[in-house]
Structures are given as structure tokens and as C-alpha cells.
Design a protein around this motif. Sequence first.
Motif, PDB file in Angstrom:
ATOM      1  N   TYR A  67     -10.177  -4.157  -3.831  1.00  0.00           N
ATOM      2  CA  TYR A  67     -10.979  -3.327  -4.731  1.00  0.00           C
ATOM      3  C   TYR A  67     -11.763  -4.224  -5.684  1.00  0.00           C
ATOM      4  O   TYR A  67     -11.177  -4.997  -6.444  1.00  0.00           O
ATOM      5  CB  TYR A  67     -10.095  -2.364  -5.536  1.00  0.00           C
ATOM      6  CG  TYR A  67     -10.924  -1.532  -6.489  1.00  0.00           C
ATOM      7  CD1 TYR A  67     -11.753  -0.523  -6.004  1.00  0.00           C
ATOM      8  CD2 TYR A  67     -10.936  -1.793  -7.853  1.00  0.00           C
ATOM      9  CE1 TYR A  67     -12.561   0.219  -6.857  1.00  0.00           C
ATOM     10  CE2 TYR A  67     -11.730  -1.054  -8.712  1.00  0.00           C
ATOM     11  CZ  TYR A  67     -12.541  -0.049  -8.204  1.00  0.00           C
ATOM     12  OH  TYR A  67     -13.348   0.663  -9.052  1.00  0.00           O
ATOM     13  N   ASN A 109      -0.561  -0.289 -11.501  1.00  0.00           N
ATOM     14  CA  ASN A 109      -1.860  -0.457 -12.165  1.00  0.00           C
ATOM     15  C   ASN A 109      -1.859   0.012 -13.615  1.00  0.00           C
ATOM     16  O   ASN A 109      -2.872   0.486 -14.122  1.00  0.00           O
ATOM     17  CB  ASN A 109      -2.955   0.265 -11.377  1.00  0.00           C
ATOM     18  CG  ASN A 109      -2.721   1.763 -11.294  1.00  0.00           C
ATOM     19  OD1 ASN A 109      -1.672   2.248 -11.702  1.00  0.00           O
ATOM     20  ND2 ASN A 109      -3.687   2.493 -10.769  1.00  0.00           N
ATOM     21  N   THR A 165       0.802  -1.219   0.000  1.00  0.00           N
ATOM     22  CA  THR A 165       0.000   0.000   0.000  1.00  0.00           C
ATOM     23  C   THR A 165       0.838   1.273   0.000  1.00  0.00           C
ATOM     24  O   THR A 165       0.520   2.236  -0.689  1.00  0.00           O
ATOM     25  CB  THR A 165      -0.940   0.026   1.215  1.00  0.00           C
ATOM     26  OG1 THR A 165      -0.188  -0.291   2.389  1.00  0.00           O
ATOM     27  CG2 THR A 165      -2.067  -0.975   1.049  1.00  0.00           C
ATOM     28  N   PRO A 222      -8.703   2.726 -10.255  1.00  0.00           N
ATOM     29  CA  PRO A 222      -8.376   3.954  -9.516  1.00  0.00           C
ATOM     30  C   PRO A 222      -6.873   4.172  -9.416  1.00  0.00           C
ATOM     31  O   PRO A 222      -6.087   3.207  -9.412  1.00  0.00           O
ATOM     32  CB  PRO A 222      -8.984   3.686  -8.131  1.00  0.00           C
ATOM     33  CG  PRO A 222     -10.063   2.682  -8.371  1.00  0.00           C
ATOM     34  CD  PRO A 222      -9.581   1.834  -9.503  1.00  0.00           C
ATOM     35  N   ASP A 223      -6.474   5.432  -9.313  1.00  0.00           N
ATOM     36  CA  ASP A 223      -5.053   5.771  -9.268  1.00  0.00           C
ATOM     37  C   ASP A 223      -4.332   5.107  -8.107  1.00  0.00           C
ATOM     38  O   ASP A 223      -3.129   4.825  -8.189  1.00  0.00           O
ATOM     39  CB  ASP A 223      -4.864   7.290  -9.175  1.00  0.00           C
ATOM     40  CG  ASP A 223      -5.253   7.990 -10.473  1.00  0.00           C
ATOM     41  OD1 ASP A 223      -5.305   7.298 -11.514  1.00  0.00           O
ATOM     42  OD2 ASP A 223      -5.509   9.205 -10.435  1.00  0.00           O
ATOM     43  N   ASP A 224      -5.050   4.873  -6.996  1.00  0.00           N
ATOM     44  CA  ASP A 224      -4.382   4.296  -5.825  1.00  0.00           C
ATOM     45  C   ASP A 224      -4.495   2.770  -5.773  1.00  0.00           C
ATOM     46  O   ASP A 224      -4.120   2.154  -4.783  1.00  0.00           O
ATOM     47  CB  ASP A 224      -4.946   4.904  -4.535  1.00  0.00           C
ATOM     48  CG  ASP A 224      -6.400   4.498  -4.283  1.00  0.00           C
ATOM     49  OD1 ASP A 224      -7.061   4.036  -5.241  1.00  0.00           O
ATOM     50  OD2 ASP A 224      -6.863   4.641  -3.134  1.00  0.00           O
ATOM     51  N   ALA A 225      -5.022   2.146  -6.833  1.00  0.00           N
ATOM     52  CA  ALA A 225      -5.138   0.684  -6.850  1.00  0.00           C
ATOM     53  C   ALA A 225      -3.752   0.058  -6.942  1.00  0.00           C
ATOM     54  O   ALA A 225      -2.935   0.447  -7.787  1.00  0.00           O
ATOM     55  CB  ALA A 225      -6.005   0.224  -8.019  1.00  0.00           C
ATOM     56  N   THR A 226      -3.486  -0.894  -6.058  1.00  0.00           N
ATOM     57  CA  THR A 226      -2.163  -1.511  -6.012  1.00  0.00           C
ATOM     58  C   THR A 226      -2.281  -3.037  -6.030  1.00  0.00           C
ATOM     59  O   THR A 226      -3.279  -3.610  -5.611  1.00  0.00           O
ATOM     60  CB  THR A 226      -1.385  -1.091  -4.752  1.00  0.00           C
ATOM     61  OG1 THR A 226      -2.179  -1.384  -3.586  1.00  0.00           O
ATOM     62  CG2 THR A 226      -1.042   0.384  -4.773  1.00  0.00           C
ATOM     63  N   TRP A 284      -6.468  -6.768  -6.360  1.00  0.00           N
ATOM     64  CA  TRP A 284      -6.209  -5.331  -6.365  1.00  0.00           C
ATOM     65  C   TRP A 284      -6.759  -4.725  -5.082  1.00  0.00           C
ATOM     66  O   TRP A 284      -7.850  -5.086  -4.622  1.00  0.00           O
ATOM     67  CB  TRP A 284      -6.843  -4.684  -7.601  1.00  0.00           C
ATOM     68  CG  TRP A 284      -6.091  -5.066  -8.819  1.00  0.00           C
ATOM     69  CD1 TRP A 284      -6.333  -6.139  -9.633  1.00  0.00           C
ATOM     70  CD2 TRP A 284      -4.914  -4.443  -9.331  1.00  0.00           C
ATOM     71  NE1 TRP A 284      -5.388  -6.214 -10.623  1.00  0.00           N
ATOM     72  CE2 TRP A 284      -4.503  -5.179 -10.471  1.00  0.00           C
ATOM     73  CE3 TRP A 284      -4.176  -3.323  -8.948  1.00  0.00           C
ATOM     74  CZ2 TRP A 284      -3.386  -4.835 -11.217  1.00  0.00           C
ATOM     75  CZ3 TRP A 284      -3.057  -2.974  -9.700  1.00  0.00           C
ATOM     76  CH2 TRP A 284      -2.675  -3.729 -10.818  1.00  0.00           C
ATOM     77  N   THR A 285      -5.982  -3.849  -4.475  1.00  0.00           N
ATOM     78  CA  THR A 285      -6.415  -3.192  -3.256  1.00  0.00           C
ATOM     79  C   THR A 285      -6.439  -1.683  -3.462  1.00  0.00           C
ATOM     80  O   THR A 285      -5.653  -1.130  -4.240  1.00  0.00           O
ATOM     81  CB  THR A 285      -5.493  -3.525  -2.074  1.00  0.00           C
ATOM     82  OG1 THR A 285      -4.156  -3.136  -2.393  1.00  0.00           O
ATOM     83  CG2 THR A 285      -5.507  -5.015  -1.780  1.00  0.00           C
ATOM     84  N   SER A 286      -7.361  -1.044  -2.768  1.00  0.00           N
ATOM     85  CA  SER A 286      -7.476   0.410  -2.793  1.00  0.00           C
ATOM     86  C   SER A 286      -7.803   0.857  -1.375  1.00  0.00           C
ATOM     87  O   SER A 286      -8.709   0.304  -0.745  1.00  0.00           O
ATOM     88  CB  SER A 286      -8.581   0.837  -3.761  1.00  0.00           C
ATOM     89  OG  SER A 286      -8.746   2.236  -3.753  1.00  0.00           O
ATOM     90  N   ASP A 287      -7.041   1.806  -0.879  1.00  0.00           N
ATOM     91  CA  ASP A 287      -7.216   2.271   0.493  1.00  0.00           C
ATOM     92  C   ASP A 287      -7.095   1.123   1.483  1.00  0.00           C
ATOM     93  O   ASP A 287      -7.800   1.061   2.486  1.00  0.00           O
ATOM     94  CB  ASP A 287      -8.581   2.964   0.635  1.00  0.00           C
ATOM     95  CG  ASP A 287      -8.675   3.819   1.896  1.00  0.00           C
ATOM     96  OD1 ASP A 287      -7.615   4.263   2.385  1.00  0.00           O
ATOM     97  OD2 ASP A 287      -9.795   4.019   2.404  1.00  0.00           O
TER      98      ASP A 287
END
Length: 495
Positions: A365, A456, A300, A373-377, A358-361
Motif C-alpha cells: 500500500y 494499523n 493478510t 485503510p482498515d485492511d492495511a496490515t 504496509w499491505t492492503s488487499d
Amino acid sequence: MGGLVIKGGRVVDPASGMDAVADVAVLDGQISAVGTDLGGAERVIDATGLVVSPGFIDLHAHGQSIPADRMQAFDGVTTTLDLEAGVLPVASWYRRQVDKGRVLNYGAAANWAFARIGAMTGSNTESSLEAFGHAMRDRRWIDNVASDTEVAGILDRLTNGLNEGGIGIGILNAYAPGAGVQELTAVCQLAAAQNVATFTHVAYMSRIDPESAAEAYIRLIGYAGATGAHMHICHFNSSSKTDIERCVALIEKAQAQGLPITIEAYPYGTGSTVLAAAFFSDPEFEARNGTGYDSVQRVTDGRRFRDREELLAAQKEEPSTLVLWHVLDTENNPHHRDLLDMAVLYPGGAIASDAMPWTSDGKPYTGDAWPLPDDATSHPRSAGCFTRFIREWVRERRTLSLLEGVRKCALIPAEILSASTPAMRAKGRLQPGADADIVVFDFEALTDRATFSAMNRPSEGVRHLIVSGQPLITDGVLDVAARPGRPVRRPVTES
């Protein structure tokens, strides 16, 4: 007039050995003809100057969601399967996929780890990444040898999973290293009796004895020989760590003696898993793996751990957090590059991504946004595994022909499953009667774009992707409304 014709492309079909300019006709979800002058169709794709090959089949993909499917679509994947971990219960998981719709063909094995969690802790939570992390707080299923009653419970849960159509048994042995040989022998005997493969993350990955990667492979070879079960080795590269050369020799010899063992590898020196994994808390972690704690990096925020104390504290606070594990320094160490080659180029071995969710925040996700999303990792292999392999090992380094490269990405994975799963016998090939799962790509432009600092980014070069006969990517553009994915599942039987 109906159907679809892909005209004038370089047709690469490892099943027949074809590598020639031809047309491919599609009708009612299947390939109806391959040849020249196939006539007109309702829809025509001009593939002049492009490669037309069977869609890639990923045996090892944990994403299993619409966003994960979309990223893999640009990696040339048409069928994405979670076989190393699998799911439990199986029937309800398949029902959920049908209800929400999937972009790629999908399927899963029965999950031994969750069978163990249920039988040994009484927690019958449905399998998920978050549930897996939380289950690691109760170490009984991780460390303990199962009693006879618990073994019976494990086998009952796995039998139900297979009867519900699970594609084999996923054995996350490294996450429950306390499991006894008698239990695992019984699990393999069940697999052999049901004519399904096991998909194993071997128990140990150290470069030194005891509990070395070599010991883990000797055990796996023993299970194959003693039970007759098809033992498939997941991520041969990351399971063997820096001892790949020794492990290759063991598996080569076992296969030469006719034992039913297959392998897969992914083209990266960095692995990924959940922070709570038991092997990170090994007091001898540094000595046994040849890496410091700074080789473990949180996905993250990119933070690398300083020491054992920081890592153990984080395990308690955020067990389900995804981390990267930098094991082989393929950028700077020629020997490490050679080791990765041994795994990736292993004769008869499949390419498989081990794609992570994929994770976000900090949470999985599963939304519908495209692009992500831009923060997807995630690990870059979740976006660029197959394109990276074709780009580097086939096009740039020429270690394999394109025909052989496609074989490792499409036909070999299908063949690994063909004995147990009838649906796979029509995949991984471009022949009349085969499923119309097709990737059309620009060989010179095909490349992965995802990096550890920009995870991403979709791969480039896939111009068209046909899933179950339905266009998903056209001229490089994704149809965000399309849900052509179909279940890959063994026949369901009454228990």
C-alpha cells in the motif's frame, strides 16, 4: 523575528547528558540554541510537562513510503533508513523519493542480494519486495557459490551503489546462504576500502550446529577481524532466535577486543519476512529452530501453516506474501522474556524496528489515505517499535533511564553511521548546529497501540514532531500535506 521556540520542556539530550527543563530554538532547519530565556519567535510550542528529545533514527525500515513514514512519525521517528536490505540501483531510488516527496528523512544502503541476483541470473530488475519474492524462483543466486566473473559483477554493482551515495552495503546473507566466504570477504574488503559499514542479516539462525546462529556470528566476527570492515548486526534478537545468551557472549568478547561490530534489536519476540525466504524450506526447520510450522503466520489473513507441505505450496504460489514468525513467547515464557532483554538492552546497541511495508488487499500500500485503510496490515513494529521500547523498558520496568533510552533510539544510531555518512553527524542530538529533527512527547502517555490483531493503530503520546525544522505533527495531529523529509546520502562520486 522568525523561527520556532519549544519552551519549557524537559530537554533530554544524550550527546551532552542534559536532562533538564529548558527551551530549544530552531531556525532555518537547524537548532540555533538550547537554554533558558531564549526570547520570542514566529512560532512557539509550549512543551510544559513534555519531553523534548532528538527525533528517533531507525536504521532498519523497509517501508520507505508515505504511509510507512506517517505511521513511524507517531512512533517518534524523524529519520528512517533501509540499511539491512538496501536498494539497487541507488541513484534512481533516491530520484524517485525526491519526485514523490517524503514525510520523514530517508536513505538506503546498496543491496548485495540484488547485486547477486543481477550478476548470477541476468535479471537486473530494480529492487522491491515483489521483485525479491519473484527472484527466489531462480535459486542460483540463493544456493550457488559465485564464480570469479560473478563475484566481479557483484562488486561492480555494489561499487556503483556506493558511488551513487548508498549508505553502506546491506547483506541479506540468510536469503542467499550459498554465498561463499571468498565472495563475502571481498564484499567486506570493498566496504572497508570505502569506509562504509555493512548491515548484515546473518547467514544462519538455527540453535543447533551445523549452520547455527553461533556459526554465523563467528563468521561475521572473522570478517570484521580479517578485513577491518565495520560489521553491523541487524535484528540481533531474531537472528539469534532462542540462542541469544550464547550469541551475546560471542559479540561481547569480539567488541572487547576492539573489533568494529555494532548491533541493533527490536522489542518483539515475533519476526516478519517474505514467505519465500530460504530458511522456511529447510527440511529440518522444526528441529533447527525449536518452532513448528504453526509459528509461521500469514499477515493478510492471520492463517498459521499446518505443515511443511502447505508452506512449500504457498511459497510457490505467493512468494512475496508477508508472514510473521513467532519465535519467542514473551507473553508466557519468562526465559524468553529474559532472552529478549539481553538483545534489547545490549550495551551500546541501537533500537531499530525492521518495519515492514504496509499491505492492503495482498499488495504493497503506497496510497495517501490517512488514517491508513482498515485492511492495511504489517508487523506491529512498523507502528510501535520505539514507543513500545520507551513505554516498557524505560517507563514501566525502569531498566534504563530516559536519557539512556533516548540514547539507544537516537544518538547511538547516528554514531553508528557518523564515520561513513557526514549527514548523520548533525542528527541524534539537541545542540546548536544540529539538524532540527525533534520529538516532543508525553512520557506518561507514550505507548504503542498496534497489536497482531490490530496492526494499523498509530502509537500515542507524540504531541509534536519536527522534521528538518518543519512541524509535521502539531498537538497530536498530522499535517497530511507536509513533505519535510530530506535525503540522507553519502557524497556522490564519479565512477
